[in-house]
Design an enzyme around this catalytic site. Structure first.
Site, mmCIF file in Angstrom:
data_model
loop_
_atom_site.group_PDB
_atom_site.id
_atom_site.type_symbol
_atom_site.label_atom_id
_atom_site.label_comp_id
_atom_site.label_asym_id
_atom_site.label_seq_id
_atom_site.Cartn_x
_atom_site.Cartn_y
_atom_site.Cartn_z
ATOM 1 C CG ASP A 300 -1.792 1.072 1.103
ATOM 2 O OD1 ASP A 300 -3.092 0.907 0.550
ATOM 3 O OD2 ASP A 300 -1.710 2.175 1.581
ATOM 4 C CG ASN A 308 -4.405 11.066 -6.599
ATOM 5 O OD1 ASN A 308 -3.601 11.179 -7.306
ATOM 6 N ND2 ASN A 308 -5.315 10.201 -6.623
ATOM 7 C CG HIS A 313 -6.881 13.080 -9.773
ATOM 8 N ND1 HIS A 313 -7.078 12.269 -8.675
ATOM 9 C CD2 HIS A 313 -7.720 14.217 -9.373
ATOM 10 C CE1 HIS A 313 -7.937 12.679 -8.177
ATOM 11 N NE2 HIS A 313 -8.406 13.701 -8.116
ATOM 12 C CG ASP A 317 -3.434 8.720 -13.027
ATOM 13 O OD1 ASP A 317 -3.946 8.149 -11.971
ATOM 14 O OD2 ASP A 317 -4.005 9.124 -13.757
ATOM 15 C CE1 TYR A 334 13.377 -12.391 -4.290
ATOM 16 C CE2 TYR A 334 13.201 -10.723 -5.544
ATOM 17 C CZ TYR A 334 13.597 -11.313 -4.477
ATOM 18 O OH TYR A 334 14.521 -10.590 -3.549
ATOM 19 C CD GLU A 344 -4.451 3.997 -1.804
ATOM 20 O OE1 GLU A 344 -4.581 4.440 -0.559
ATOM 21 O OE2 GLU A 344 -5.254 4.238 -2.729
#
Length: 697
Positions: A300, A308, A313, A317, A334, A344
């Site tokens: 997160d 934002n 915005h 982005d 991996y 997010e």
């Protein structure tokens, strides 16, 4: 309108269908540009190749396909022809018995030689045209090898009529084998010429020669025409098949593009939640059936809403795209899967069996995002770049047999990472009460706590330093299990905030405070701790106003303590809610000042009635630095004009120090320990009894 494709583009597409396909790339990453290309593929329409490609290009494609077909049919065709050719030995015995031995020998010699040459060519990978030459040569030499000994027969009339069978070789060249038209014409022309030469030297009548000569020409003309029509029909079939294959390919590509769009996040190009859920099921099934363990890691981006709101915005982005690209590169090492789980939040799945492997990957994820150094200067936690909180869980023997369990565990670990200060990693630990199944039990318990009378309030006195009176109390929530054992607030409050149970518990606490102490004027002011989650919930101020109206309590009898912490963001909804609460007359206190990161900003934005200085500063006064720190904090708050309350006063010496510093209010065990409402109701009742002085007469 669909965009018409160029001739070369369609030619390349058609060529892929017939032997010139480029090898597929080992992998691909879909991004916004790839999504637009997929959308373009979805919108494209099939085209007629005859309108797009030139005749030469189509002929090249046709020959490419025809060569493969001729190569495939050469072996069975020649074997069948040789077998039939040899079986005609029976007619030799019947019609020309005197030279049958020679013709039969010639048949076997020519047939076996042709088969031997063809098999050798196939083994050595000879070109298709050479295979055709071998088959055509077999027809010509097969005819000559039979004709020469047959012409030596004594019965010339029988031989003359037997020559009619020569047209079979002509038909073989035109109809039986799928030669190119040029090869068929050359072969059948040679057969015709041989027929005419032999026909000329035969001792037969002129009428015989004219009739059979005409027959030979007619047979040549008819079979050549049929051969030409068959080649044209094969070409038309090829064109129709090509068009059908291209249309099928385009439909398949459109279907794949739609599938990619349905499984791809349009912003970052990562797999979306639908696709990652399918991957998760695959990983889970492999673990259940084959024992291949895996990790689920939730990421997160910290304070992304603030990023934002402050940067816009578009910048938000770009931030997510940068994070997604960096994580994609990392996860490739991996051999894992990464997707955008919403907003997010990202999720990583990787096959791992050991805890240290999961911890290393989670730490690498956290550091990768931090190393991007994306500016985020408006954060209030002392960090000026974008970071992420990471929660991880992995399959264990004790993992429940439900797919959703591992995601719940990762989510609980993520919550702990955010609660621990963000920009850190937490692994799910079944022995940790805050992340283990015990927290799930607490979540279930909180749902029934109010109805089962498992939750209660105790009140800790707050003393006015100047007067020495207890003029307020703080309401503290307590929770007990079904067996009566107590649950520490440090355990159940975080669970209540995570599950949302804090909303109902908060309304219950405010209503109970009003009913137990304020409605009957047992205590003048009661402070209640309020979570940022409550303040961000729409309608919270309205629900408080409703409770005040139902209980008949004025707002100035309540104080809401707001904890200074990481969850206390500069949220417009919070500021609006605080403003509404102040309109109701409710006092707003800042709790635990000095322990978080946003205190100074909140002091600037909000006119607090009282600021509570955390107990740790008082307890550190045993050192000169600690004493100076406490004095600095007191001076800072006093300069802002707020009343000051110091927590943790436990000794008389500390109380004397508070008087010396001119503190307004204190709280701690020296003043009083938390007690049930009955204790304060009894004291207040005694104070309210009328006192009458009787005078003697």
């Amino acid at each position: 309108m669909s965009r018409p494709r160029s001739r070369s583009a369609l030619g390349a597409e058609a060529a892929k269908e017939f032997g010139t396909r480029n090898p597929p790339q080992p992998g691909f990453v879909v991004n916004e540009r790839a999504s637009s290309r997929a959308a373009e593929a979805v919108a494209s329409e099939p085209h007629d190749p005859r309108q797009e490609l030139g005749a030469a290009e189509l002929r090249i494609l046709y020959r490419t396909e025809a060569q493969a077909k001729r190569r495939k049919e050469a072996r069975p065709g020649l074997w069948i022809a040789v077998v039939i050719y040899v079986l005609f030995s029976v007619s030799d015995l019947l019609l020309i018995p005197d030279v049958a031995a020679l013709t039969i020998t010639a048949r076997f010699a020519v047939g076996l030689t042709a088969l031997l040459v063809l098999e050798t060519q196939l083994r050595r990978g000879a070109a298709t045209d050479w295979l055709d030459v071998t088959c055509a040569g077999a027809i010509i030499f097969g005819y000559l090898g039979w004709l020469y000994p047959a012409s030596m027969g004594a019965n010339k009339e029988s031989v003359a009529y037997y020559m009619v069978f020569g047209t079979i070789f002509m038909m073989s060249a035109n109809l039986f084998f799928t030669f190119r038209f040029k090869v068929s014409i050359i072969t059948s022309t040679i057969i015709l010429c041989i027929l005419y030469v032999v026909n000329y030297f035969l001792p037969a009548s002129l009428i015989y020669k004219m009739v059979f000569g005409t027959f030979y020409v007619s047979c040549f003309t008819f079979t050549s025409y049929v051969n030409w029509k068959l080649n044209e029909e094969r070409y038309n079939v090829f064109l129709n098949a090509l068009e059908a294959k291209i249309q099928h390919n385009e439909a398949t590509e459109r279907g794949k593009a739609l599938l990619r769009l349905s499984r791809t996040d349009p912003l970052t190009g990562l797999e979306n939640r639908r696709a990652i859920d399918e991957k998760l099921r695959d990983y889970w099934n492999d673990w259940q059936k084959l024992g291949h363990g895996f990790a689920a890691i939730l990421i997160d981006v910290d304070f992304f809403k603030k990023f934002n709101d402050c940067y816009g915005h578009q910048e938000g982005d770009r931030c997510l795209i940068q994070v997604a690209d960096a994580l994609s590169e990392l996860i490739k090492q991996y051999d894992g899967s990464i997707g955008r789980y919403g907003g997010e939040e990202f999720i990583v799945l990787a096959r791992m069996d050991r805890k240290d492997q999961v911890a290393d990957l989670a730490e690498a994820i956290c550091r990768t995002i931090e190393n991007l150094a994306i500016a985020h200067e408006l954060r209030r936690d002392g960090v000026a770049i974008v970071t992420a909180s990471v929660g991880a869980a992995f399959t264990r023997k004790q993992t429940a047999a439900k797919l959703e369990k591992i995601i719940h565990e990762a989510d609980r670990a993520l919550y702990l990472a955010k609660a621990s200060g963000r920009n850190c990693v937490r692994l799910f630990d079944p022995t940790d009460p805050q992340s283990s199944d015990e927290s799930e039990n607490l979540a279930a318990l909180l749902k029934i706590a109010i109805g089962q009378d498992l939750v209660s309030l105790v009140y800790q006195p707050i003393q006015d330093v100047a007067s020495g009176r207890v003029d307020a109390v703080e309401a503290l929530m307590r929770l007990k299990m079904l067996d009566g054992s107590l649950v520490p607030p440090s355990l159940f409050i975080p669970v209540a905030e995570r599950t949302g149970a804090i909303l109902e518990l908060g309304r219950w606490a405010i209503r109970t405070v009003c009913a137990e102490l304020l409605a009957q004027d047992h205590v003048r002011v009661v402070s209640v701790n309020v979570s940022p989650i409550q303040l961000k919930t729409p309608g919270f101020a309205t629900s408080v106003a409703t409770i005040l109206g139902e209980t008949g309590v004025t707002g100035n009898r309540l104080a809401f303590e707001i904890t200074e912490g990481l969850e206390m963001e500069m949220h417009s909804d919070i500021l609006r809610c605080i403003s509404d609460l102040k309109l109701l007359g409710i006092r707003i206190w800042l709790d635990d000042f000095g322990t978080g990161f946003a205190g100074l900003s909140w002091l600037r934005l909000i006119d607090f009635d009282t600021v509570k200085i955390d107990r740790s500063f008082l307890h550190d006064c045993g050192t000169p630095k600690g004493m100076a720190m406490l004095q600095d904090i007191i001076a800072l708050v006093r300069n802002r004009g707020h009343k000051i309350l110091v927590e943790g006063v436990e000794t008389e010496e500390q109380m004397l120090l508070m008087r010396q510093f001119g503190i307004d209010k204190v709280q701690g065990f020296h003043v009083g320990r938390p007690a049930p409402a009955a204790n304060f109701q009894a004291k207040r009742a005694i104070q309210k009894r009328p006192f009458t002085v009787l005078k003697s007469a």
